[in-house]
Design a protein around this motif. Structure first.
Motif, PDB file in Angstrom:
ATOM      1  N   LEU A 123       0.815  -1.207   0.000  1.00  0.00           N
ATOM      2  CA  LEU A 123       0.000   0.000   0.000  1.00  0.00           C
ATOM      3  C   LEU A 123       0.853   1.264   0.000  1.00  0.00           C
ATOM      4  N   LYS A 124       1.953   1.253   0.735  1.00  0.00           N
ATOM      5  CA  LYS A 124       2.833   2.426   0.774  1.00  0.00           C
ATOM      6  C   LYS A 124       3.370   2.735  -0.630  1.00  0.00           C
ATOM      7  N   GLU A 125       3.819   1.705  -1.337  1.00  0.00           N
ATOM      8  CA  GLU A 125       4.321   1.904  -2.696  1.00  0.00           C
ATOM      9  C   GLU A 125       3.204   2.386  -3.626  1.00  0.00           C
ATOM     10  N   GLY A 136       0.422  10.043  -3.407  1.00  0.00           N
ATOM     11  CA  GLY A 136       0.085  10.134  -1.990  1.00  0.00           C
ATOM     12  C   GLY A 136      -1.379  10.365  -1.692  1.00  0.00           C
ATOM     13  N   ARG A 137      -2.198  10.520  -2.719  1.00  0.00           N
ATOM     14  CA  ARG A 137      -3.633  10.735  -2.503  1.00  0.00           C
ATOM     15  C   ARG A 137      -4.425   9.790  -3.394  1.00  0.00           C
ATOM     16  N   LEU A 138      -5.526   9.294  -2.853  1.00  0.00           N
ATOM     17  CA  LEU A 138      -6.405   8.416  -3.618  1.00  0.00           C
ATOM     18  C   LEU A 138      -7.814   8.991  -3.594  1.00  0.00           C
ATOM     19  N   ASP A 139      -8.503   8.855  -4.709  1.00  0.00           N
ATOM     20  CA  ASP A 139      -9.888   9.318  -4.735  1.00  0.00           C
ATOM     21  C   ASP A 139     -10.777   8.277  -4.055  1.00  0.00           C
ATOM     22  N   GLU A 140     -11.990   8.679  -3.758  1.00  0.00           N
ATOM     23  CA  GLU A 140     -12.917   7.825  -3.008  1.00  0.00           C
ATOM     24  C   GLU A 140     -13.179   6.497  -3.706  1.00  0.00           C
TER      25      GLU A 140
END
Length: 149
Positions: free
Chosen positions: A118-120, A127-131
């Motif tokens: 998940l970090k990668e 560093g940001r993910l949409d909903e």
């Protein structure tokens, strides 16, 4: 403090390839199941604040007699967790194939899943993910947890 590259466990059944990760209670290795020439992951119980390793023998020791009871209690929990997970069969959960004790500690062997953590994944996506992405990632996790509990 971790097992050396190319060291073996269970005779010569498993060969350590590299460390994949380490936390407060364990070290996860990428390894090879020698007879089947198959990649596996091996998790070792190792409390990094209380345990030491003899570099020559790979034996795990506990720094003080006072810590011995604590380490043993958590080692037994580690084994119980592995046995509980090994009974569970869900496509979104890891499969545990084998649990054993060696080097005065405990291990379990899991299927190896190639990919990124998940970090990668977060680093690759800025560093940001949409909903929608978060929900897509978490739905299989929640389905597995729902069946476990």
């Amino acid at each position: 403090m971790n097992l050396k590259k190319d060291s073996f466990l269970q005779g010569k059944k498993y060969q350590i390839v590299k460390v994949s990760g380490q936390g407060g209670f364990g070290i996860t290795y990428r390894a090879k199941q020698v007879a089947l020439n198959r990649r596996v992951a091996i998790k070792e119980f190792f409390m990094k604040t209380l345990c030491n390793r003899d570099d020559a023998t790979s034996q795990v020791t506990v720094g003080s007699a006072g810590s011995l009871e604590t380490v043993e209690k958590f080692r037994q929990k580690f084994i119980k967790e592995a046995l509980n997970i090994s009974e569970f069969n869900h496509p979104n959960s890891i499969r545990i194939d084998y649990v054993f004790e060696e080097n005065d500690t405990a291990y379990y062997v899991m299927e190896y899943i190639n990919g990124i953590n998940l970090k990668e994944f977060l680093n690759n996506s800025g560093g940001r993910l949409d909903e929608a992405t978060v929900l897509g990632l978490m739905k299989p996790v929640f389905e597995s947890l729902f069946q476990i509990h």
